[in-house]
Scaffold this active site. Structure first.
Site, PDB file in Angstrom:
ATOM      1  N   ALA A   1       0.858  -1.248  -0.050  1.00  0.00           N
ATOM      2  CA  ALA A   1      -0.026  -0.044   0.041  1.00  0.00           C
ATOM      3  C   ALA A   1       0.981   1.122  -0.067  1.00  0.00           C
ATOM      4  CB  ALA A   1      -0.758  -0.065   1.158  1.00  0.00           C
TER       5      ALA A   1
ATOM      6  N   GLY B   1       0.683  -4.902   0.930  1.00  0.00           N
ATOM      7  CA  GLY B   1      -0.601  -4.866   0.011  1.00  0.00           C
ATOM      8  C   GLY B   1      -0.057  -5.773  -1.351  1.00  0.00           C
TER       9      GLY B   1
ATOM     10  N   GLU C   1      -0.907  -9.270  -0.566  1.00  0.00           N
ATOM     11  CA  GLU C   1      -2.036  -9.622  -0.291  1.00  0.00           C
ATOM     12  C   GLU C   1      -2.814  -9.439  -1.648  1.00  0.00           C
ATOM     13  OE1 GLU C   1      -1.605  -6.260   2.659  1.00  0.00           O
ATOM     14  OE2 GLU C   1      -3.162  -7.211   3.809  1.00  0.00           O
TER      15      GLU C   1
ATOM     16  N   GLU D   1       4.680  -5.049   7.216  1.00  0.00           N
ATOM     17  CA  GLU D   1       3.841  -3.882   7.845  1.00  0.00           C
ATOM     18  C   GLU D   1       4.262  -3.672   9.191  1.00  0.00           C
ATOM     19  OE1 GLU D   1       2.534  -6.223   6.004  1.00  0.00           O
ATOM     20  OE2 GLU D   1       1.232  -5.179   4.759  1.00  0.00           O
TER      21      GLU D   1
END
Ligand code: CAA
Length: 261
Positions: free
Chosen positions: A67, A112, A115, A135
């Site tokens: 992200a 992300g 993911e 993260e």
């Protein structure tokens, strides 16, 4: 074909190739990328000529490095909460894509990025791919399903190892642990993914969707519920013209001609 700011979309025959296209930030996933992906995958879903999709990253280095940290750094809790930040990745992107798609992971798939790769029906990885949920190093945790999908893909031990240490695993380890379906030479990645997608695209489309739905149901159900669900889907799919055609073609020793009906 729509022009997008953050992704490239190309139709090659009946396969849609989608490329994350923010190479300067290693294809970091911001809200613009999400909006583009939702739109592009909805168009893929709605287009009867398109039977499989491939998602990859631009540049030689990353599928997606996570992200977009620069988008998140100044946001406060109220904003994350009010926007239900990350909800669109599951609610509007993954769940609404009922047709098959493959992630072709060409480099870093972190946070992300890992993911999103796990949202795909399966992952084909370059031998240079690296996966991780780093993260924790940012003082947070995965937010797009990483803790949940990773456990289901590789089991608790390795998922916990990756989430708690933030370390990356290479393609060989990812394949050995069941995260990726295949590892191929870096230069062969896109060809291999497109060939796999073309093969899927050559199958009966309703059967492809039903296979996907049944395999996904294994994550949600007990074995008994799952087997019943699969059996019902099988019974429903026998009502299609393509079932009649597929079985007749086998008996008549010829290639089937699918209609998607
Ligand atoms: N968000 C925003 N920008 C990012 C980014 C990210 N996740 N990852 C990399 N970039 C940017 C860098 O800031 C840099 O931009 P500038 O040139 O403007 O400084 C550019 O991409 C190139 O990155 P690096 O110079 O860092 O490249 P490198 O080869 O030295 O390192 C890397 C590569 C190890 C992947 C490193 O970039 C990195 O650690 N990135 C962050 C990985 C990460 O923490 N991901 C998780 C994000 S949080 C998340 O994803 C939450 C969630 O669950 C959804």
């Amino acid at each position: 074909m729509t022009d997008y700011k953050n992704i490239l979309v190309e139709q090659r025959g009946n396969v849609t190739l989608v490329t994350l296209n923010r190479p300067d930030s290693l294809n970091a996933l911001n809200t613009g990328v999400l909006a583009d992906l939702i739109d592009a995958f909805a168009a893929y879903e709605a287009d009867d000529t398109q039977r499989c999709a491939v998602l990859t990253g631009s540049g030689d280095k990353a599928f997606a490095a996570g992200a977009d940290i620069k988008e998140m750094v100044e946001k406060d809790t109220a904003q994350f909460f009010n926007e239900d930040f990350f909800a669109g990745w599951t609610d509007d992107f993954t769940r609404r894509t009922r047709k098959p798609w493959i992630a072709a992971v060409n480099g870093f798939a972190l946070g992300g990025g890992c993911e999103v790769a796990m949202m795909a029906d399966f992952i084909i990885a370059s031998d240079k791919a690296r996966f991780g949920q780093p993260e924790i190093k940012l003082g947070v945790l995965p937010g797009m399903g990483g803790t949940q999908r990773l456990v289901r893909a590789v089991g608790k031990a390795k998922a916990m190892d990756l989430c708690l240490t933030g370390r990356m695993m290479d393609a060989a380890e990812a394949e050995a642990s069941g995260l990726v379906a295949r590892v191929v030479e870096h230069d062969r990645l896109l060809d291999e993914a497109m060939e796999a997608a073309a093969l899927i695209a050559s199958m009966a489309p309703l059967a492809a969707m039903a296979n996907k739905e049944a395999v996904d149901a294994a994550f949600e159900n007990t074995l008994d519920q799952g087997i019943k669900y699969e059996r019902r889907l099988f019974q429903v799919i026998t009502a299609t013209d393509d079932k009649t055609e597929g079985m007749k073609a086998f008996v008549e020793k010829r290639d089937p001609k699918w209609t998607g009906r």
